[in-house]
Design a protein around this motif. Structure first.
Motif, mmCIF file in Angstrom:
data_model
loop_
_atom_site.group_PDB
_atom_site.id
_atom_site.type_symbol
_atom_site.label_atom_id
_atom_site.label_comp_id
_atom_site.label_asym_id
_atom_site.label_seq_id
_atom_site.Cartn_x
_atom_site.Cartn_y
_atom_site.Cartn_z
ATOM 1 N N PHE A 164 0.629 -0.994 0.288
ATOM 2 C CA PHE A 164 -0.273 -0.441 -0.102
ATOM 3 C C PHE A 164 1.043 1.430 0.349
ATOM 4 O O PHE A 164 1.767 1.217 0.646
ATOM 5 N N ILE A 165 0.643 2.172 -0.830
ATOM 6 C CA ILE A 165 1.016 3.388 -0.860
ATOM 7 C C ILE A 165 0.047 4.684 -0.411
ATOM 8 O O ILE A 165 -1.098 4.481 -1.035
ATOM 9 N N CYS A 166 0.520 5.754 -0.397
ATOM 10 C CA CYS A 166 -0.528 7.180 -0.471
ATOM 11 C C CYS A 166 0.378 8.265 -0.328
ATOM 12 O O CYS A 166 1.542 7.812 -0.867
ATOM 13 N N ARG A 167 0.267 9.730 0.105
ATOM 14 C CA ARG A 167 1.105 10.898 -0.019
ATOM 15 C C ARG A 167 2.426 10.437 0.622
ATOM 16 O O ARG A 167 2.971 10.699 0.476
ATOM 17 N N SER A 168 2.170 9.668 1.732
ATOM 18 C CA SER A 168 3.358 10.179 2.820
ATOM 19 C C SER A 168 2.912 8.951 3.647
ATOM 20 O O SER A 168 4.635 9.100 4.379
ATOM 21 N N GLY A 169 2.559 8.202 3.602
ATOM 22 C CA GLY A 169 2.165 6.310 4.415
ATOM 23 C C GLY A 169 1.674 6.454 5.578
ATOM 24 O O GLY A 169 1.875 5.433 6.141
ATOM 25 N N GLY A 195 7.119 6.821 3.670
ATOM 26 C CA GLY A 195 7.211 7.718 3.101
ATOM 27 C C GLY A 195 6.418 8.276 1.772
ATOM 28 O O GLY A 195 6.206 9.346 1.551
ATOM 29 N N GLY A 196 6.095 7.112 1.247
ATOM 30 C CA GLY A 196 5.075 7.322 0.341
ATOM 31 C C GLY A 196 5.650 8.242 -0.810
ATOM 32 O O GLY A 196 6.837 8.251 -1.201
#
Length: 103
Positions: free
Chosen positions: A63-68, A90-91
């Motif tokens: 899974f990944i997002c903007r910053s984690g 850190g995404g």
């Protein structure tokens, strides 16, 4: 507890064509601004309704997002459900590789 990898480690996995199932949990507007080509979008706001889609694609779930942070919350939840998942620490803010824009 879930595992974490760096954006650099993710890049190596993608370059090596590893069998991974990369899921971006950012919202549609963030996704359209730029995402990793191999990722699928399941926004956090839709995650409960679409959780069944996580394993639609084979491979190790990352899974990944903007910053984690958001992806970390999803990883905590999935781990509590008995799944082995990985968060990108850190995404997208730490992603140095190519991105694609749009849907």
């Amino acid at each position: 507890m879930f595992r974490e990898i760096t954006a650099e480690q993710l890049d190596v996995l993608l370059t090596d064509n590893a069998n991974i199932n990369l899921i971006d949990v950012r919202e549609p507007d963030e996704w359209e601004e730029g995402h990793i080509a191999q990722a699928r979008s399941i926004p956090l706001s839709q995650f409960q309704a679409r959780e069944h889609e996580v394993h639609d694609v084979p491979g190790e779930v990352i899974f990944i997002c903007r910053s984690g942070g958001r992806s970390g919350r999803v990883c905590e939840y999935m781990t509590s459900q008995g799944y082995d998942v990985i968060n990108v620490d850190g995404g997208m803010l730490s992603w140095k590789g190519e991105v694609v824009t749009g849907e």
